[in-house]
Design an enzyme around this catalytic site. Sequence first.
Site, PDB file in Angstrom:
ATOM      1  N   ALA A  37       0.811  -1.213   0.000  1.00  0.00           N
ATOM      2  CA  ALA A  37       0.000   0.000   0.000  1.00  0.00           C
ATOM      3  C   ALA A  37       0.847   1.268   0.000  1.00  0.00           C
ATOM      4  O   ALA A  37       0.615   2.194  -0.791  1.00  0.00           O
ATOM      5  CB  ALA A  37      -0.944  -0.015   1.204  1.00  0.00           C
ATOM      6  N   ARG A 116       4.049 -12.928   5.576  1.00  0.00           N
ATOM      7  CA  ARG A 116       4.800 -11.755   6.034  1.00  0.00           C
ATOM      8  C   ARG A 116       5.191 -11.836   7.510  1.00  0.00           C
ATOM      9  O   ARG A 116       5.869 -10.927   8.016  1.00  0.00           O
ATOM     10  CB  ARG A 116       3.991 -10.498   5.775  1.00  0.00           C
ATOM     11  CG  ARG A 116       2.759 -10.374   6.639  1.00  0.00           C
ATOM     12  CD  ARG A 116       1.701  -9.411   6.127  1.00  0.00           C
ATOM     13  NE  ARG A 116       2.165  -8.147   5.637  1.00  0.00           N
ATOM     14  CZ  ARG A 116       1.362  -7.251   5.030  1.00  0.00           C
ATOM     15  NH1 ARG A 116       0.075  -7.531   4.866  1.00  0.00           N
ATOM     16  NH2 ARG A 116       1.842  -6.101   4.601  1.00  0.00           N
ATOM     17  N   ALA A 265      -6.440   0.104  -6.696  1.00  0.00           N
ATOM     18  CA  ALA A 265      -7.296   1.271  -6.938  1.00  0.00           C
ATOM     19  C   ALA A 265      -7.429   2.139  -5.690  1.00  0.00           C
ATOM     20  O   ALA A 265      -7.441   3.369  -5.776  1.00  0.00           O
ATOM     21  CB  ALA A 265      -8.669   0.826  -7.427  1.00  0.00           C
ATOM     22  N   GLY A 266      -7.544   1.498  -4.518  1.00  0.00           N
ATOM     23  CA  GLY A 266      -7.672   2.272  -3.293  1.00  0.00           C
ATOM     24  C   GLY A 266      -6.438   3.105  -3.004  1.00  0.00           C
ATOM     25  O   GLY A 266      -6.533   4.270  -2.590  1.00  0.00           O
ATOM     26  N   ASP A 267      -5.263   2.512  -3.223  1.00  0.00           N
ATOM     27  CA  ASP A 267      -4.012   3.255  -3.023  1.00  0.00           C
ATOM     28  C   ASP A 267      -3.900   4.396  -4.033  1.00  0.00           C
ATOM     29  O   ASP A 267      -3.441   5.496  -3.704  1.00  0.00           O
ATOM     30  CB  ASP A 267      -2.812   2.324  -3.176  1.00  0.00           C
ATOM     31  CG  ASP A 267      -2.818   1.187  -2.167  1.00  0.00           C
ATOM     32  OD1 ASP A 267      -3.350   1.379  -1.054  1.00  0.00           O
ATOM     33  OD2 ASP A 267      -2.303   0.102  -2.495  1.00  0.00           O
TER      34      ASP A 267
END
Length: 374
Positions: A37, A116, A265-267
């Site tokens: 992000a 992660r 798209a959100g980023d």
Amino acid sequence: MVTPWAVCVGESMAALLPDRPGPLDGVESFAVSTGGAESNVACALRALGVPSAWVSRVGDDGFGRRLVGEVARRGVDTSGVAVDSVRPTGLYLKETGGSDRDGDLGAGRSRLHYYRAGSAASAMSPATLSEPAVAGLVEGARLVHLTGITPALSETCLAMVRALLDAPRGQRLVSFDLNWRPVLWRDRDAEVLQEFVNAADIALLGADEAEAAFGTGVPAELRELFPGPSTIVVKDAERVVTALTADGAVSEPALTVDVVEPTGAGDAFAAGYLAGTLHGFDQRRRLRLGHLAAASALVAHGDVGELGDLSRLAADRGDGAGRSVAVEHDGQWSAATIAALLDASAEEWRATRISAGGVVVGGIAVGGPETVRP
């Protein structure tokens, strides 16, 4: 070197992308890419003419070197990225729908599988902020961007985010994108996110994410719940985004987009809105720029689109009254295209459709270098 205006702090990972749609047990090979992000936002900001930096940690491995190299090639300052000689670079695998196999996600849908735990980035801490390169970047920044992903990675990452939010800011803004990831918070206390959202200057919230994390996705109720930020930006399920400030609420619908790949798209929206903020645009143009940046990511393969450099727009901050829409398509959107869409009438804005092949305004498709005025 230009001092970065925006500094984005958080983990990015190597990404393995499948060679075919369908459940992962039917995938034969993967292509290597990168994603995350905060680095996505940094790259999108840089593409929009905002000098940016990314602060993180990566492993002393091939994935880490590739990740830093790809972000740097997009023009982002990576001097604040440390290399960890013990912990590895984080990794995620993408699963995409569209096959006829059992368990398929469905056409146009995707899912990310994360690996992660114990990554190099999870070792970030308040001490990270004291490293000379990082301290210099933060001190000189006009904006520091954070997300709700970072404090979920470890106790030390949570403490680092709190330290950034508690530090004296002067004229520096802090933005916080909720980026709700319930899996990451499964064994952690997510209530701290309320504190972090309320401590930001600009809070970016998806209505569905806010409903899950805070019990409401209604913009007016979120404004009441979080009085701290000067601006709260809420993206609802109907693809309308509302910015709430002391001056009231401004809402703007998303454009119609022929989606190629939904990831990122959100980023991209966050980067567009923040770029508009740093360029001094009014709220409506900030929201529209966010939508345009999101559209550019939706019609691209990968997490970052190619909207175009906004440097030439910074001096043009009028309301655009009386301007007709002029659209060019030359691979990358021109400054004139972006300016025209930012200042289009509500009717022209609603009539705009974005695809990988170009821009359609009022039923007129544009391809090649020519200019069309509908």
